[in-house]
Scaffold this motif. Sequence first.
Motif, PDB file in Angstrom:
ATOM      1  N   LEU A   1       0.847  -1.186   0.000  1.00  0.00           N
ATOM      2  CA  LEU A   1       0.000   0.000   0.000  1.00  0.00           C
ATOM      3  C   LEU A   1       0.888   1.243   0.000  1.00  0.00           C
ATOM      4  O   LEU A   1       1.879   1.303   0.719  1.00  0.00           O
ATOM      5  CB  LEU A   1      -0.900  -0.023   1.224  1.00  0.00           C
ATOM      6  N   GLN A   2       0.531   2.217  -0.802  1.00  0.00           N
ATOM      7  CA  GLN A   2       1.268   3.474  -0.891  1.00  0.00           C
ATOM      8  C   GLN A   2       0.356   4.622  -0.444  1.00  0.00           C
ATOM      9  O   GLN A   2      -0.847   4.606  -0.706  1.00  0.00           O
ATOM     10  CB  GLN A   2       1.738   3.736  -2.330  1.00  0.00           C
ATOM     11  N   VAL A   3       0.931   5.593   0.243  1.00  0.00           N
ATOM     12  CA  VAL A   3       0.204   6.805   0.626  1.00  0.00           C
ATOM     13  C   VAL A   3       0.886   7.986  -0.040  1.00  0.00           C
ATOM     14  O   VAL A   3       2.103   8.149   0.064  1.00  0.00           O
ATOM     15  CB  VAL A   3       0.170   6.988   2.157  1.00  0.00           C
ATOM     16  N   ARG A   4       0.122   8.799  -0.735  1.00  0.00           N
ATOM     17  CA  ARG A   4       0.675   9.946  -1.462  1.00  0.00           C
ATOM     18  C   ARG A   4      -0.211  11.163  -1.259  1.00  0.00           C
ATOM     19  O   ARG A   4      -1.337  11.075  -0.735  1.00  0.00           O
ATOM     20  CB  ARG A   4       0.781   9.623  -2.950  1.00  0.00           C
ATOM     21  N   GLY A   5       0.290  12.315  -1.688  1.00  0.00           N
ATOM     22  CA  GLY A   5      -0.493  13.535  -1.616  1.00  0.00           C
ATOM     23  C   GLY A   5      -1.579  13.579  -2.684  1.00  0.00           C
ATOM     24  O   GLY A   5      -1.643  12.738  -3.575  1.00  0.00           O
ATOM     25  N   ILE A   6      -2.417  14.577  -2.581  1.00  0.00           N
ATOM     26  CA  ILE A   6      -3.533  14.736  -3.515  1.00  0.00           C
ATOM     27  C   ILE A   6      -3.015  15.125  -4.893  1.00  0.00           C
ATOM     28  O   ILE A   6      -2.134  15.968  -5.036  1.00  0.00           O
ATOM     29  CB  ILE A   6      -4.504  15.816  -2.999  1.00  0.00           C
ATOM     30  N   GLY A   7      -3.587  14.489  -5.921  1.00  0.00           N
ATOM     31  CA  GLY A   7      -3.233  14.780  -7.298  1.00  0.00           C
ATOM     32  C   GLY A   7      -4.469  15.037  -8.131  1.00  0.00           C
ATOM     33  O   GLY A   7      -5.599  15.037  -7.619  1.00  0.00           O
ATOM     34  N   PRO A   8      -4.298  15.231  -9.443  1.00  0.00           N
ATOM     35  CA  PRO A   8      -5.436  15.497 -10.334  1.00  0.00           C
ATOM     36  C   PRO A   8      -6.481  14.379 -10.258  1.00  0.00           C
ATOM     37  O   PRO A   8      -6.153  13.199 -10.325  1.00  0.00           O
ATOM     38  CB  PRO A   8      -4.792  15.564 -11.719  1.00  0.00           C
TER      39      PRO A   8
ATOM     40  N   TRP B   1      -4.404  13.184   1.810  1.00  0.00           N
ATOM     41  CA  TRP B   1      -3.653  12.061   1.236  1.00  0.00           C
ATOM     42  C   TRP B   1      -4.591  11.054   0.595  1.00  0.00           C
ATOM     43  O   TRP B   1      -5.772  10.959   0.940  1.00  0.00           O
ATOM     44  CB  TRP B   1      -2.853  11.344   2.334  1.00  0.00           C
ATOM     45  N   ILE B   2      -4.029  10.302  -0.331  1.00  0.00           N
ATOM     46  CA  ILE B   2      -4.718   9.183  -0.978  1.00  0.00           C
ATOM     47  C   ILE B   2      -3.909   7.915  -0.726  1.00  0.00           C
ATOM     48  O   ILE B   2      -2.674   7.923  -0.845  1.00  0.00           O
ATOM     49  CB  ILE B   2      -4.835   9.417  -2.499  1.00  0.00           C
ATOM     50  N   ALA B   3      -4.602   6.839  -0.361  1.00  0.00           N
ATOM     51  CA  ALA B   3      -3.969   5.526  -0.246  1.00  0.00           C
ATOM     52  C   ALA B   3      -4.200   4.772  -1.550  1.00  0.00           C
ATOM     53  O   ALA B   3      -5.308   4.802  -2.103  1.00  0.00           O
ATOM     54  CB  ALA B   3      -4.546   4.750   0.926  1.00  0.00           C
ATOM     55  N   GLU B   4      -3.166   4.115  -2.034  1.00  0.00           N
ATOM     56  CA  GLU B   4      -3.237   3.382  -3.296  1.00  0.00           C
ATOM     57  C   GLU B   4      -2.689   1.965  -3.142  1.00  0.00           C
ATOM     58  O   GLU B   4      -1.768   1.733  -2.357  1.00  0.00           O
ATOM     59  CB  GLU B   4      -2.407   4.075  -4.385  1.00  0.00           C
ATOM     60  N   ILE B   5      -3.238   1.053  -3.910  1.00  0.00           N
ATOM     61  CA  ILE B   5      -2.674  -0.280  -4.074  1.00  0.00           C
ATOM     62  C   ILE B   5      -2.616  -0.564  -5.556  1.00  0.00           C
ATOM     63  O   ILE B   5      -3.644  -0.530  -6.246  1.00  0.00           O
ATOM     64  CB  ILE B   5      -3.505  -1.357  -3.342  1.00  0.00           C
ATOM     65  N   ALA B   6      -1.424  -0.803  -6.049  1.00  0.00           N
ATOM     66  CA  ALA B   6      -1.219  -1.083  -7.479  1.00  0.00           C
ATOM     67  C   ALA B   6      -1.835   0.004  -8.349  1.00  0.00           C
ATOM     68  O   ALA B   6      -2.443  -0.266  -9.383  1.00  0.00           O
ATOM     69  CB  ALA B   6      -1.790  -2.447  -7.833  1.00  0.00           C
ATOM     70  N   GLY B   7      -1.682   1.260  -7.927  1.00  0.00           N
ATOM     71  CA  GLY B   7      -2.169   2.376  -8.718  1.00  0.00           C
ATOM     72  C   GLY B   7      -3.656   2.649  -8.587  1.00  0.00           C
ATOM     73  O   GLY B   7      -4.167   3.593  -9.201  1.00  0.00           O
ATOM     74  N   GLN B   8      -4.377   1.852  -7.797  1.00  0.00           N
ATOM     75  CA  GLN B   8      -5.808   2.045  -7.604  1.00  0.00           C
ATOM     76  C   GLN B   8      -6.055   2.773  -6.289  1.00  0.00           C
ATOM     77  O   GLN B   8      -5.517   2.393  -5.250  1.00  0.00           O
ATOM     78  CB  GLN B   8      -6.522   0.696  -7.580  1.00  0.00           C
ATOM     79  N   ARG B   9      -6.876   3.825  -6.334  1.00  0.00           N
ATOM     80  CA  ARG B   9      -7.223   4.531  -5.098  1.00  0.00           C
ATOM     81  C   ARG B   9      -8.035   3.611  -4.189  1.00  0.00           C
ATOM     82  O   ARG B   9      -9.007   2.995  -4.638  1.00  0.00           O
ATOM     83  CB  ARG B   9      -8.052   5.780  -5.403  1.00  0.00           C
ATOM     84  N   VAL B  10      -7.641   3.545  -2.931  1.00  0.00           N
ATOM     85  CA  VAL B  10      -8.365   2.693  -1.975  1.00  0.00           C
ATOM     86  C   VAL B  10      -8.780   3.458  -0.726  1.00  0.00           C
ATOM     87  O   VAL B  10      -9.498   2.904   0.118  1.00  0.00           O
ATOM     88  CB  VAL B  10      -7.528   1.465  -1.579  1.00  0.00           C
ATOM     89  N   GLY B  11      -8.351   4.700  -0.559  1.00  0.00           N
ATOM     90  CA  GLY B  11      -8.734   5.440   0.630  1.00  0.00           C
ATOM     91  C   GLY B  11      -8.288   6.888   0.568  1.00  0.00           C
ATOM     92  O   GLY B  11      -7.497   7.278  -0.293  1.00  0.00           O
ATOM     93  N   SER B  12      -8.822   7.676   1.518  1.00  0.00           N
ATOM     94  CA  SER B  12      -8.475   9.100   1.582  1.00  0.00           C
ATOM     95  C   SER B  12      -8.502   9.572   3.027  1.00  0.00           C
ATOM     96  O   SER B  12      -9.110   8.936   3.898  1.00  0.00           O
ATOM     97  CB  SER B  12      -9.457   9.941   0.758  1.00  0.00           C
ATOM     98  N   CYS B  13      -7.841  10.697   3.271  1.00  0.00           N
ATOM     99  CA  CYS B  13      -7.826  11.297   4.608  1.00  0.00           C
ATOM    100  C   CYS B  13      -7.408  12.753   4.480  1.00  0.00           C
ATOM    101  O   CYS B  13      -6.466  13.068   3.734  1.00  0.00           O
ATOM    102  CB  CYS B  13      -6.867  10.535   5.520  1.00  0.00           C
ATOM    103  N   PHE B  14      -8.104  13.649   5.201  1.00  0.00           N
ATOM    104  CA  PHE B  14      -7.771  15.070   5.221  1.00  0.00           C
ATOM    105  C   PHE B  14      -7.375  15.455   6.648  1.00  0.00           C
ATOM    106  O   PHE B  14      -7.971  14.953   7.615  1.00  0.00           O
ATOM    107  CB  PHE B  14      -8.976  15.919   4.821  1.00  0.00           C
ATOM    108  N   CYS B  15      -6.415  16.343   6.766  1.00  0.00           N
ATOM    109  CA  CYS B  15      -6.082  16.944   8.052  1.00  0.00           C
ATOM    110  C   CYS B  15      -6.355  18.437   7.928  1.00  0.00           C
ATOM    111  O   CYS B  15      -5.669  19.142   7.169  1.00  0.00           O
ATOM    112  CB  CYS B  15      -4.620  16.687   8.411  1.00  0.00           C
ATOM    113  N   THR B  16      -7.377  18.935   8.650  1.00  0.00           N
ATOM    114  CA  THR B  16      -7.820  20.319   8.491  1.00  0.00           C
ATOM    115  C   THR B  16      -7.579  21.113   9.773  1.00  0.00           C
ATOM    116  O   THR B  16      -7.497  20.557  10.873  1.00  0.00           O
ATOM    117  CB  THR B  16      -9.323  20.366   8.149  1.00  0.00           C
ATOM    118  N   ARG B  17      -7.480  22.417   9.631  1.00  0.00           N
ATOM    119  CA  ARG B  17      -7.213  23.308  10.749  1.00  0.00           C
ATOM    120  C   ARG B  17      -8.509  23.677  11.462  1.00  0.00           C
ATOM    121  O   ARG B  17      -9.477  24.101  10.823  1.00  0.00           O
ATOM    122  CB  ARG B  17      -6.523  24.575  10.248  1.00  0.00           C
ATOM    123  N   VAL B  18      -8.556  23.490  12.770  1.00  0.00           N
ATOM    124  CA  VAL B  18      -9.665  23.980  13.590  1.00  0.00           C
ATOM    125  C   VAL B  18      -9.295  25.346  14.171  1.00  0.00           C
ATOM    126  O   VAL B  18     -10.049  26.308  14.065  1.00  0.00           O
ATOM    127  CB  VAL B  18      -9.996  22.985  14.722  1.00  0.00           C
TER     128      VAL B  18
END
Length: 315
Positions: free
Chosen positions: A155-162, A209-226
């Motif tokens: 599993l790979q975790v990367r930043g947001i892309g197009p 961030w987006i989590a990927e497996i073999a180039g397929q998106r499998v999850g997401s997560c945002f960290c926002t300011r309160v």
Amino acid sequence: MNDAHAAPGDDIAVRIREFGRFWALRMGLVRSRVFGTSYSLAETRALIEIHLRRHLSQGDLRRELNLEPSVMSRMVQKLQGQGLVTVATSPDDGRQRMLALTDRGEETAELIGQRVIADIKQAIEGLSEGDARHLADLLENAQRLIEGTEARTPLQVRGIGPGDLGWVVYRQGEVYADEHSWNRRYESGIARLVADHIVAGHAVMESAWIAEIAGQRVGSCFCTRVNDERAQIENLFIEPRYRGRGAAVRLLEESIRFARGAGYAELLLVTIADWAASERIALDLGFRPTEDAVSASLPPGSAQRSWLLDLRGPR
């Protein structure tokens, strides 16, 4: 019963069978001779496999092609008689018959390979380049699923892309409508949160961030300011069939690292109250129950539970 391991129903098998029939007809694989050659499908496969894998035993090729021993022997004898294949005893194991292509066999295998590529290109020539790439990605994913290699793909975790932000809204809206009957009001809330991330996001104080497996998106997560002291996790989402494989933990760990690096003192996570898996993960990562809070990425009025992580404590 665990649905993830339940036997597929007849309807699924029928759908797969229909695609197999369609593709066999489209590629002319039902003919006795294929790819514009004088060889059968099994014979062309044999020549291609020997060409690509070089040191290949007759036994290994038979298992690869799923042929009976007698059928395999007759086919090898035929190809050998046509001057395409040579057979030699393995120097390491006298019981093994090693196969190799002659010069003529190499030329024939290369010609078959070229014709296969030409036939595939002709079969999909009506597709746009984007659709053709999407089809290739789907077929690669199907192969990984059937072979069981997807489960071993890291599993790979990367930043947001197009395209990622649109996917976040689309998949959460679709999945949670199916699983929990959450309506368009929920989906519109996700869309607003994503829009706020684009328009008003703080480059240093917020991330996603987006989590990927073999180039397929499998999850997401945002960290926002309160506020200056507190960050909040939003849009934590994992595709249903990838749950339980560590994607949520990886995304949360990435959020924790980011929030610490951005100088926040605490990190807030809000979950649905009866989601035991989410609560277990939160506790394992050091979050502790806290006063009720609200998450913009959860339906209004839903039973929510709040968790707080002290970022100033020991790691």
